[in-house]
Design an enzyme around this catalytic site. Structure first.
Site, short mmCIF file in Angstrom:
data_model
loop_
_atom_site.label_atom_id
_atom_site.label_comp_id
_atom_site.label_asym_id
_atom_site.label_seq_id
_atom_site.Cartn_x
_atom_site.Cartn_y
_atom_site.Cartn_z
CB CYS A 93 -0.93 0.00 1.22
SG CYS A 93 -1.91 1.50 1.33
NE ARG A 96 2.97 1.10 3.51
CZ ARG A 96 4.10 0.41 3.67
NH1 ARG A 96 4.22 -0.43 4.67
NH2 ARG A 96 5.11 0.57 2.83
#
Ligand code: ARG
Length: 393
Positions: A93, A96
């Protein structure tokens, strides 16, 4: 249960040394007992600046619960921070930087599939927030030892478009959802009378002592954005659209050795997920040839870079449309810069800077973004969101 004495009671947070010692015990695939996993999680919580207090009484209570039942229950605060850590540790991801903004909807106490379905719909609603997308996770009951009744969500995301496969193999809609769409049809789903490229799929839930059941998501809850281009008026004639919020629902949330197989979570979209993948991939909506035709740049010479030029225009349209519709979305340059700030935060807290370079680098203009010339530790520390066997294949 282990305990890190050097971490106790420091208002500035832990020493980097303490964080490094705790992270050693949060590595995946280590054969630790549930007691040790719970202990390592409580240590992580304890060294978290601004995290909730972890008392000796709580540590003993957890140890006793595990001895008696082979299981323990997270307090609401432990669940909240556990979810935030799971996001912070998500190596794929790029978003974050915002991990501390994650909020939790606690749905562990539900008894029926109907209630679970309405919680999913409520998640869509709360996360959408009329376009001001909020990062949310809804946590359903954890898997318990020897229980086969845990809720499972069969959908990859709560919102997704059907892919109808014809006899000749061609797909109307999203080819990535063709298998799931067939499953829904076999279980009795009634698609719209006139099938389209953007039909929202139903929820498919099982567990809680009931067999798999379908639930429609009320149309009024699903915010979608029709795609238009800031310059080219014809773009709207392509009839493209996408939904506002990506809510991944097939991953397993693991916190301190406890597994939550149903824990749908969302952030907001980065434009390229839609503009450079969902609508552009040859194996998805494959829109680049048509866009290039309309732009008058389609060519059989790859070196004309018609694909690249069409990609940029499609991505401009995605960002422009979400912006004008008032739906939160970020561009890949800004997100990559925020990820670098996240990396700095992690480093200065003495935590490992994790990531999967092949996932973090955006699918267009990779080398022009801030994450390109960096390297990452791909370890998936606990807590985390993990892959799990599909509920239906
Ligand atoms: N890439 C997926 C999609 O296009 C969504 C994954 C999660 N994305 C996010 N921004 N939280 O639907």
């Amino acid at each position: 249960m282990s305990f890190c004495p050097q971490t106790a009671g420091s208002p500035q947070g832990p020493t980097p040394l303490a964080a490094a010692a705790v992270y050693q015990r949060l590595k995946p695939a280590r054969r630790l007992s549930l007691t040790d996993k719970a202990g390592a999680f409580l240590d992580l919580l304890e060294i978290e600046p601004g995290g909730p207090p972890v008392t000796q009484t709580r540590r003993e209570e957890v140890r006793r619960e595990i001895e008696r039942h082979g299981f323990y229950e997270h307090s609401p605060e432990e669940l909240l921070w556990g979810c935030r850590f799971a996001w912070r540790h998500s190596v794929r991801c790029i978003g974050r930087f915002f991990w501390k903004q994650l909020e939790v909807r606690d749905a562990r106490g539900l008894r029926s599939l109907e209630d679970a379905a309405s919680q999913c719909v409520a998640h869509v609603d709360a996360a959408t927030n009329a376009g001001a997308v909020r990062p949310l996770v809804t946590v359903f009951a954890p898997a318990r030892p020897r229980s086969k009744n845990t809720l499972r969500i069969w959908n990859y995301q709560l919102l997704r478009y059907a892919g109808y496969r014809a006899a000749d193999g061609a797909v109307l809609g999203d080819p990535a959802e063709a298998a799931f769409t067939e499953k829904c049809l076999a279980l009795g789903w009634k698609p719209p009378a006139e099938k389209g490229r953007f039909d929202v799929l139903p929820l498919l839930l099982s567990g809680l002592r009931q067999k798999a059941r379908l639930f429609e998501i009320p149309r009024g809850c699903v915010l979608e954005v029709p795609l238009v281009h800031p310059e080219w008026d014809w773009f709207k004639e392509l009839g493209l659209r996408w939904y506002a919020v990506p809510i991944v629902s097939n991953m397993l949330l693991e916190i301190g050795g406890i597994q939550y197989p149903a824990a749908p979570f969302n952030g907001w979209y980065m434009g390229t997920e839609i503009g450079a993948r969902n609508l552009a991939d040859i194996s998805r909506y494959d829109m680049l040839p048509e866009i290039a035709q309309r732009l008058g740049i389609f060519s059989n010479r790859e070196s004309s870079l018609w694909r690249d030029r069409a990609l940029v225009e499609l991505n401009r349209a995605v960002l422009h449309s979400y912006q004008t519709a008032g739906v939160r979305m970020a561009d890949h340059h800004t997100v990559a810069q925020a990820h670098v700030r996240f990396e700095e935060d992690e480093r200065s807290a003495g935590r490992p800077v994790t990531g999967r370079w092949d996932w973090l680098v955006p699918p267009i203009s990779g080398a022009a973004t801030a994450v390109w010339a960096r390297s990452y530790d791909p370890t998936e520390y606990s807590p985390n969101f993990r892959y799990q066997p599909s509920a239906y294949c």
